[in-house]
Design a protein around this motif. Structure first.
Motif, PDB file in Angstrom:
ATOM      1  N   SER A  13       0.831  -1.205   0.000  1.00  0.00           N
ATOM      2  CA  SER A  13       0.000   0.000   0.000  1.00  0.00           C
ATOM      3  C   SER A  13       0.869   1.261   0.000  1.00  0.00           C
ATOM      4  N   THR A  14       2.056   1.189   0.617  1.00  0.00           N
ATOM      5  CA  THR A  14       2.945   2.354   0.634  1.00  0.00           C
ATOM      6  C   THR A  14       3.550   2.595  -0.747  1.00  0.00           C
ATOM      7  N   LEU A  15       3.927   1.530  -1.446  1.00  0.00           N
ATOM      8  CA  LEU A  15       4.455   1.695  -2.798  1.00  0.00           C
ATOM      9  C   LEU A  15       3.364   2.192  -3.739  1.00  0.00           C
ATOM     10  N   ALA A  16       2.143   1.665  -3.604  1.00  0.00           N
ATOM     11  CA  ALA A  16       1.033   2.144  -4.426  1.00  0.00           C
ATOM     12  C   ALA A  16       0.779   3.628  -4.169  1.00  0.00           C
ATOM     13  N   LEU A  17       0.850   4.039  -2.898  1.00  0.00           N
ATOM     14  CA  LEU A  17       0.691   5.457  -2.554  1.00  0.00           C
ATOM     15  C   LEU A  17       1.763   6.294  -3.238  1.00  0.00           C
ATOM     16  N   TYR A  18       3.000   5.824  -3.200  1.00  0.00           N
ATOM     17  CA  TYR A  18       4.110   6.557  -3.823  1.00  0.00           C
ATOM     18  C   TYR A  18       3.847   6.781  -5.311  1.00  0.00           C
ATOM     19  N   LYS A  19       3.334   5.765  -5.982  1.00  0.00           N
ATOM     20  CA  LYS A  19       3.051   5.888  -7.419  1.00  0.00           C
ATOM     21  C   LYS A  19       1.933   6.899  -7.657  1.00  0.00           C
ATOM     22  N   ILE A  20       0.927   6.884  -6.801  1.00  0.00           N
ATOM     23  CA  ILE A  20      -0.159   7.855  -6.933  1.00  0.00           C
ATOM     24  C   ILE A  20       0.353   9.272  -6.700  1.00  0.00           C
ATOM     25  N   GLN A  21       1.220   9.430  -5.705  1.00  0.00           N
ATOM     26  CA  GLN A  21       1.763  10.758  -5.407  1.00  0.00           C
ATOM     27  C   GLN A  21       2.566  11.317  -6.580  1.00  0.00           C
ATOM     28  N   ASN A  22       3.086  10.433  -7.407  1.00  0.00           N
ATOM     29  CA  ASN A  22       3.878  10.868  -8.567  1.00  0.00           C
ATOM     30  C   ASN A  22       3.050  10.918  -9.846  1.00  0.00           C
ATOM     31  N   ASN A  23       1.730  10.818  -9.692  1.00  0.00           N
ATOM     32  CA  ASN A  23       0.821  10.942 -10.829  1.00  0.00           C
ATOM     33  C   ASN A  23       0.100  12.279 -10.708  1.00  0.00           C
ATOM     34  N   PRO A  24       0.359  13.223 -11.620  1.00  0.00           N
ATOM     35  CA  PRO A  24      -0.226  14.569 -11.494  1.00  0.00           C
ATOM     36  C   PRO A  24      -1.739  14.598 -11.641  1.00  0.00           C
ATOM     37  N   ASP A  25      -2.348  13.492 -12.074  1.00  0.00           N
ATOM     38  CA  ASP A  25      -3.802  13.461 -12.234  1.00  0.00           C
ATOM     39  C   ASP A  25      -4.539  13.345 -10.901  1.00  0.00           C
ATOM     40  N   TYR A  26      -3.809  12.956  -9.836  1.00  0.00           N
ATOM     41  CA  TYR A  26      -4.468  12.695  -8.564  1.00  0.00           C
ATOM     42  C   TYR A  26      -4.024  13.664  -7.467  1.00  0.00           C
ATOM     43  N   GLU A  27      -4.981  13.989  -6.614  1.00  0.00           N
ATOM     44  CA  GLU A  27      -4.714  14.712  -5.366  1.00  0.00           C
ATOM     45  C   GLU A  27      -5.007  13.741  -4.222  1.00  0.00           C
ATOM     46  N   ASP A 131       8.417  -9.948  -8.437  1.00  0.00           N
ATOM     47  CA  ASP A 131       9.869  -9.750  -8.352  1.00  0.00           C
ATOM     48  C   ASP A 131      10.234  -8.303  -8.664  1.00  0.00           C
ATOM     49  N   ASP A 132       9.592  -7.736  -9.681  1.00  0.00           N
ATOM     50  CA  ASP A 132       9.849  -6.339 -10.024  1.00  0.00           C
ATOM     51  C   ASP A 132       9.417  -5.409  -8.893  1.00  0.00           C
ATOM     52  N   ILE A 133       8.266  -5.692  -8.293  1.00  0.00           N
ATOM     53  CA  ILE A 133       7.762  -4.847  -7.220  1.00  0.00           C
ATOM     54  C   ILE A 133       8.690  -4.890  -6.016  1.00  0.00           C
ATOM     55  N   SER A 134       9.117  -6.089  -5.628  1.00  0.00           N
ATOM     56  CA  SER A 134       9.990  -6.207  -4.457  1.00  0.00           C
ATOM     57  C   SER A 134      11.315  -5.502  -4.688  1.00  0.00           C
ATOM     58  N   ASN A 135      11.870  -5.648  -5.878  1.00  0.00           N
ATOM     59  CA  ASN A 135      13.150  -4.990  -6.175  1.00  0.00           C
ATOM     60  C   ASN A 135      12.999  -3.481  -6.286  1.00  0.00           C
ATOM     61  N   GLN A 136      11.900  -3.035  -6.874  1.00  0.00           N
ATOM     62  CA  GLN A 136      11.666  -1.598  -6.995  1.00  0.00           C
ATOM     63  C   GLN A 136      11.485  -0.968  -5.620  1.00  0.00           C
ATOM     64  N   PHE A 137      10.754  -1.653  -4.757  1.00  0.00           N
ATOM     65  CA  PHE A 137      10.516  -1.163  -3.403  1.00  0.00           C
ATOM     66  C   PHE A 137      11.845  -0.902  -2.690  1.00  0.00           C
ATOM     67  N   ILE A 138      12.754  -1.840  -2.789  1.00  0.00           N
ATOM     68  CA  ILE A 138      14.055  -1.711  -2.127  1.00  0.00           C
ATOM     69  C   ILE A 138      14.923  -0.666  -2.831  1.00  0.00           C
ATOM     70  N   GLN A 139      14.928  -0.688  -4.160  1.00  0.00           N
ATOM     71  CA  GLN A 139      15.757   0.243  -4.927  1.00  0.00           C
ATOM     72  C   GLN A 139      15.352   1.698  -4.681  1.00  0.00           C
ATOM     73  N   LEU A 140      14.066   1.946  -4.469  1.00  0.00           N
ATOM     74  CA  LEU A 140      13.596   3.309  -4.222  1.00  0.00           C
ATOM     75  C   LEU A 140      14.002   3.829  -2.844  1.00  0.00           C
ATOM     76  N   ASN A 193       9.119   9.084   0.294  1.00  0.00           N
ATOM     77  CA  ASN A 193       8.021  10.018   0.560  1.00  0.00           C
ATOM     78  C   ASN A 193       7.809  10.255   2.057  1.00  0.00           C
ATOM     79  N   PHE A 194       8.760   9.818   2.885  1.00  0.00           N
ATOM     80  CA  PHE A 194       8.723  10.058   4.333  1.00  0.00           C
ATOM     81  C   PHE A 194       9.567  11.279   4.682  1.00  0.00           C
ATOM     82  N   LYS A 195       9.048  12.122   5.563  1.00  0.00           N
ATOM     83  CA  LYS A 195       9.826  13.270   6.032  1.00  0.00           C
ATOM     84  C   LYS A 195      10.857  12.831   7.078  1.00  0.00           C
ATOM     85  N   PHE A 196      10.555  11.789   7.828  1.00  0.00           N
ATOM     86  CA  PHE A 196      11.468  11.265   8.851  1.00  0.00           C
ATOM     87  C   PHE A 196      11.149   9.789   9.068  1.00  0.00           C
ATOM     88  N   PRO A 197      12.132   8.997   9.503  1.00  0.00           N
ATOM     89  CA  PRO A 197      11.877   7.576   9.769  1.00  0.00           C
ATOM     90  C   PRO A 197      11.105   7.379  11.060  1.00  0.00           C
TER      91      PRO A 197
END
Length: 233
Positions: A13-27, A131-140, A193-197
């Motif tokens: 859900s956090t990765l999905a949120l990140y993708k939405i935040q980077n989509n200018p069509d959504y607020e 596999d792509d999702i897990s690697n992308q999550f870590i790479q980001l 997309n976190f301001k602090f850990p």
């Protein structure tokens, strides 16, 4: 388009949120989270409400909390969620997002739940390779800890581990690396997309039984919030 994220605090859900935040069509309006009455914890994941509030603060997105009774029936759950969706629509929300990846029955359940409410359900991670999702999550740069495991799927040694490349190497090849079938649940404690850990320490472990068989099956680790005195700038 005003969107609410169906949020658990976990990695998908956090990765999905990140993708939405980077989509200018959504607020992004808010994070919709289900908590269990009497426990003060995220339903199924078992994470304390206090850590969820830390996530909300760090992400800079408000929570919309939905409290459900313990041992909530499906009929009662649907009643509560449909009322919640009607409230979202009245607030001007147009879409709700979920972090599901490939379980068709779960997607259909969510779509049926949303149907008739005036909201549109979207699935930013749908049909992507796990596999792509897990690697992308870590790479980001996201950081996540395993909070719960299904003992019928995973060895207890995975509980409390960080979801990193070492875990990917050790993970059983015959199980979904994203835990889509409930093999594990997680808490994301830092990311782009976190301001602090988030700050926490690991507490006691607890086993709970399977709802249908009564056999001990799910192993949780308690994550205890620590009050922070410093934030990332």
């Amino acid at each position: 388009m005003k969107i609410v994220m169906g949020f658990s605090g976990g990695k998908d859900s956090t990765l999905a949120l990140y993708k939405i935040q980077n989509n200018p069509d959504y607020e992004v309006d808010s994070l919709l989270v289900t908590l269990t009455e009497g426990t003060g914890r995220v339903s199924i994941h078992g994470v304390r409400h206090e850590l969820l509030k830390q996530q909300s603060e760090s992400l800079g997105i408000r929570l919309r909390e939905v409290w459900i009774p313990q041992e909530c029936s499906n009929d009662k759950y649907q009643e509560i969620m449909r009322k919640t969706f009607s409230e979202l629509k009245a607030d001007g929300v147009t879409h709700i997002a979920f972090g599901d990846i490939h379980l068709q029955d779960i997607r259909e359940y969510r779509e049926n739940l949303v149907e008739g409410t005036g909201l549109t359900a979207i699935f930013p991670l749908w049909n992507h390779s796990v596999d792509d999702i897990s690697n992308q999550f870590i790479q980001l740069g996201f950081e996540s800890v395993i909070t719960c495991i299904d003992l019928e799927a995973l060895n207890k040694c995975f509980l409390g581990r960080i979801y990193d490349r070492e875990l990917l190497k050790d993970y059983p090849k015959n199980h979904d690396i994203c835990g889509e079938k409930g093999e594990f649940h997680s808490l994301v404690f830092d990311g782009p997309n976190f301001k602090f850990p988030l700050s926490f320490e690991k507490g006691a472990e607890k086993v709970t039984p399977d709802y249908f068989t009564g056999k001990d099956r799910f192993l949780f680790i308690d994550l205890i919030p620590i009050e922070r005195t410093d934030h990332k700038q």
